[in-house]
Design a protein around this motif. Structure first.
Motif, PDB file in Angstrom:
ATOM      1  N   LYS A 167      -3.472   0.261  -3.069  1.00 31.88           N
ATOM      2  CA  LYS A 167      -4.336  -0.264  -2.134  1.00 31.88           C
ATOM      3  C   LYS A 167      -4.169  -1.596  -1.998  1.00 31.88           C
ATOM      4  O   LYS A 167      -4.539  -2.715  -2.818  1.00 31.88           O
ATOM      5  CB  LYS A 167      -5.729   0.128  -2.157  1.00 31.88           C
ATOM      6  N   ASN A 168      -3.207  -2.321  -1.042  1.00 34.28           N
ATOM      7  CA  ASN A 168      -3.018  -3.573  -0.789  1.00 34.28           C
ATOM      8  C   ASN A 168      -2.929  -4.508  -2.061  1.00 34.28           C
ATOM      9  O   ASN A 168      -3.908  -5.571  -2.386  1.00 34.28           O
ATOM     10  CB  ASN A 168      -4.370  -4.282  -0.042  1.00 34.28           C
ATOM     11  N   SER A 216       0.791  -1.262   0.051  1.00 36.64           N
ATOM     12  CA  SER A 216       0.115  -0.060  -0.093  1.00 36.64           C
ATOM     13  C   SER A 216       0.831   1.123   0.016  1.00 36.64           C
ATOM     14  O   SER A 216       1.996   1.325   0.545  1.00 36.64           O
ATOM     15  CB  SER A 216      -0.886  -0.093   1.205  1.00 36.64           C
ATOM     16  N   GLN A 256      -4.432   7.952  -0.973  1.00 36.80           N
ATOM     17  CA  GLN A 256      -4.196   6.443  -1.090  1.00 36.80           C
ATOM     18  C   GLN A 256      -3.883   5.944  -2.471  1.00 36.80           C
ATOM     19  O   GLN A 256      -4.796   5.860  -3.141  1.00 36.80           O
ATOM     20  CB  GLN A 256      -5.190   5.678  -0.366  1.00 36.80           C
TER      21      GLN A 256
END
Ligand SMILES: Nc1ncnc2c1ncn2[C@@H]1O[C@H](COP(=O)(O)OP(=O)(O)OP(=O)(O)O)[C@@H](O)[C@H]1O
Ligand SMILES: [Mg+2]
Lengths: 308, 253
Positions: free
Chosen positions: A22-23, A11, A19
Motif C-alpha cells: 500500500k503506497n 502499490s 492488496q
C-alpha cells in the motif's frame, strides 16, 4: 547523493484482489545495508519481486540507478542480484554451470575465474561438479547466493537469507555481506529475526500488512523508540514499595530485592535523578544498578500491535 | 540484444537433451522403425502404390512430420514449463531479457533438437526404402519451418499449462489426431468424398502435403497453399507469444 533504488507510491494488488503493498515510498542509498523486517505475509517478498521484475506493480514507480524498472529494465536488471526466499534450483545441472548460466543471463561474458572465486568464497569449490539435486539445503542456499553474485551486481537482494541456515553458514554469510558492502554493493535483506537486523543493518524498515511503517537508521531507531529499564538492586529485601516512592512507576520484583523503573529516552526528563534521591531519602541501601535498552524486537512488537 | 543470455539458454536446453539422450533421440527413431515395419512392410506390401509412389516410400514424409510435430511441441513445452514448475523461472523474469531473446533461446533449442530428430528419421527411413528427394531445398525449408513453428506452439502450451495434465492435453487430444487424419499414411483421395471435405479443414494436411510434394511432386493441395498455411500458423504463434510476454500472461503476476 542519488538513491540507488527509489520507490514512489508503489502499490500492488494481486489478481486475487489482495492488496499486498500500500503506497510504499522508500529511497535506498548506495552502499547501505537495509533490513526489511516484517511478519509473514507483510509484503516483503512482493516488494523485492517488483523491483527485480518478477511481479508487476499495480501503480507507482521504481527506479534503480536513476532508471525506471519498467521502461529501462535492461539497465536496472543488470545491476541487480537476487537470492530468492525459496530454494528454487534446477535438478540436474552442475553447480558451476548453473552459476555460469546466471552470469550469461545477465548479459555478462563467461568468466571462469570469477566463478571459481565465488565457488571458493562460498565453500562450494569441492561441489562444483555435483548436480544440484544432490546438495543439502544449506549448500543450495550457497548456490543461490553464488548465482545472484555471478554477474557482479551492484544491488543485492537477500530474501530471508538465513532461513534454514546453521550458525556457521550464517556467520559466513555476514562476512560475505560485509565484504560486499566494502566493495560498494548495496544490500537489501528481509528477515523475521530482529537480532539479524540489529546485527548487520545500517537502516531498518518495518513492513506490516503491506505498509511501510517506518524506515530509520538502526541506532537512531533504537534510541528514538526504545524505552529503557533501570534496575535497582537492594541490599535488603523490602515487602512493599515505600510510600514516598509511590509517584514513580516502579515495580518490585518478587524476592523484594529489585526495583524496576521504566523510562523513555525520548523524554526530556527521565526522572532518574529525583528517583535516586527519593530512594536515598527512603533509606534504602543499594547494592547495584543497571540499565537495559529494549531491543528492536520490543520496538517491532510495539509497532505492530499498535497498528492492529 | 543480450546474446550471452540467448547463448546460455540455448546451451542449457541442448544440455538437457544430452542428459536424456536415450529418451529424446532413441524413442522417436524406434517408433519410426516400428511404423515402417507395420505400415511399410506388413500393410504396404498389400497396397500397390499411391499416386505412383510405392506405399513404403509414400509414408516417409508423413512419418517425419508426425515425429517432428510431437517432438517440437513436447520439447518446447517442457522446456519452459519445467522452470515454471520448479520456480527457477524467477531467474528468467529478473534477467535483462526481452521476450524475443527468451523465445530465441528456448524455441531455438527445441527447434534444433527437432531438426536433428527429423534428420535421423530420414536417414533411418533410407535404410528401409529408396528415397529420392525432388526438391531438397523445399524439403529443408518445410522441415525447418515446421520445427520452428511447432516449437513456438509448444512454447505457448508450456506457458499456458499450469499442470502436467494440461501439458499433455493438446499434443494428445489435438495434435496426434490431426496428424493421423492429415494424410500421414494415405492420400486424401483414398477417402470417401465427405471425409475428403472434412480433411481440408485440418491444417496439418496442408503441412504434410507440402512436405510430401518436396519429395515426390505430388500433394493433396498446391504447394504454394501449403507454404502459405505454415507461414500463417507461424505468424499466429508469434503474435500469441508476443502478447503473452507483453501482458505477462501466466508469467508475471
Ligand atoms: N501470487 C500471489 N497471488 C495472490 N496473493 C499473493 C501472491 N503472492 C503473495 N500474495 C499475498 O501477498 C501478501 C504478501 O506476501 P509476501 O510473500 O510479499 O509476504 P512476505 O512479507 O514475503 O512474507 P514471508 O515473511 O512469509 O515471506 C500475502 O498476504 C500473500 O498471501
Ligand atoms: Mg517472503
Amino acid at each position: 547523493m542519488q538513491p540507488i533504488v527509489s520507490i514512489k507510491n508503489l502499490s500492488k494488488a494481486y489478481s486475487s484482489g489482495h492488496q499486498a503493498l500500500k503506497n510504499i515510498n522508500l529511497d535506498i542509498q548506495p552502499g547501505e545495508i537495509l533490513a526489511l523486517l516484517g511478519p509473514n505475509g507483510a509484503g516483503k517478498t512482493t516488494l523485492i519481486s517488483i523491483i527485480c521484475g518478477i511481479v508487476s506493480p499495480t501503480s507507482g514507480t521504481v527506479t534503480v540507478d536513476g532508471h525506471d524498472i519498467g521502461t529501462d529494465y535492461r539497465h536496472t536488471r543488470e545491476l541487480i542480484g537476487l537470492v530468492p526466499q525459496e530454494l528454487t534450483l534446477g535438478a540436474f545441472e552442475k553447480v558451476s554451470s548453473t552459476l555460469a548460466f546466471s552470469r550469461g543471463l545477465h548479459g555478462k561474458a563467461p568468466d571462469k575465474q570469477h566463478i571459481e572465486k565465488l565457488l571458493k568464497d562460498l565453500s562450494l569449490w569441492e561441489k562444483r561438479d555435483s548436480i544440484l539435486m544432490s546438495l543439502s539445503g544449506g549448500m543450495k542456499r550457497r548456490v543461490l547466493i553464488g548465482k545472484a553474485l555471478s554477474h557482479e551486481p551492484r544491488v543485492l537482494f537477500l530474501d530471508e537469507p538465513t532461513a534454514g541456515v546453521d550458525v556457521e553458514l550464517r556467520k559466513d554469510m555476514w562476512r560475505l555481506v560485509n565484504r560486499l558492502r566494502e566493495s560498494g554493493v548495496t544490500i537489501i535483506l528481509t528477515t523475521h529475526y530482529i537480532e539479524e537486523a540489529e546485527e548487520i543493518a545500517d537502516r531498518v524498515g518495518i513492513i506490516n500488512n503491506g505498509e511501510l511503517l517506518l524506515v530509520e537508521d538502526k541506532n537512531a531507531l533504537m534510541q528514538k523508540l526504545g524505552s529503557k529499564q533501570l534496575t535497582v538492586e537492594l541490599r535488603q529485601p523490602i515487602e512493599a514499595i515505600p510510600e514516598s516512592l509511590k509517584d514513580y512507576t516502579l515495580t518490585l520484583s518478587e524476592d523484594g530485592l529489585q526495583l524496576i523503573y521504566q523510562y523513555d529516552t525520548r523524554q526530556e526528563r527521565t526522572g532518574i535523578t529525583s528517583l535516586m534521591q527519593s530512594i536515598n531519602s527512603a533509606g534504602l541501601i543499594l547494592r547495584d544498578i543497571h540499565t537495559s535498552q529494549s531491543s528492536l524486537e520490543d520496538i517491532f512488537v510495539n509497532l505492530v500491535t499498535e497498528q492492529s | 540484444m543480450n546474446w550471452h543470455a540467448i547463448s546460455v539458454i540455448y546451451k542449457a536446453e541442448m544440455q538437457r537433451t544430452r542428459n536424456t539422450l536415450l529418451q529424446s533421440i532413441a524413442s522417436p527413431v524406434i517408433s519410426t522403425c516400428l511404423y515402417f515395419v507395420v505400415f511399410g512392410s506388413a500393410i504396404g506390401s498389400r497396397i500397390q502404390s499411391v499416386e505412383n509412389v510405392s506405399y513404403g516410400v509414400f509414408i516417409v514424409p508423413g512419418l517425419v512430420m508426425l515425429s517432428l510435430l510431437t517432438q517440437s511441441i513436447s520439447n518446447a513445452s517442457f522446456g519452459i514449463y519445467f522452470p515454471k514448475f520448479t520456480g527457477t523461472i524467477y531467474e528468467i523474469l529478473s534477467a535483462p531479457l526481452s521476450f524475443f531473446e527468451v523465445v530465441l533461446g528456448y524455441v531455438g533449442a527445441a527447434a534444433t533438437k527437432s531438426l536433428i530428430i527429423g534428420t535421423i528419421i530420414l536417414l533411418t527411413a533410407g535404410f528401409f526404402v529408396d528415397l529420392e528427394i525432388q526438391h531438397p531445398f523445399w524439403m529443408l525449408a518445410f522441415l525447418i519451418l515446421t520445427c520452428i513453428t511447432f516449437s513456438l506452439f509448444g512454447f505457448i502450451i508450456g506457458i499456458w499449462a499450469d499442470n502436467f495434465e494440461k501439458l499433455q492435453l493438446i499434443p494428445l487430444l489435438v495434435i496426434t489426431p490431426l496428424v493421423f487424419l492429415g494424410g500421414s499414411f494415405y492420400s486424401v483421395d483414398m477417402l470417401p468424398p465427405l471425409w475428403q471435405k472434412i480433411s481440408y479443414f485440418n491444417p496439418v494436411l496442408y503441412l504434410i502435403s507440402g512436405f510430401r510434394w518436396s519429395f515426390f511432386e505430388v500433394g493433396d493441395v498446391p504447394v504454394g497453399i501449403s507454404l502459405l498455411s505454415i507461414l500463417a500458423f507461424l505468424a499466429i504463434c508469434m503474435a500469441i507469444v508476443w502478447w503473452m510476454f507483453k501482458t505477462g500472461y501466466k508469467l508475471r503476476q
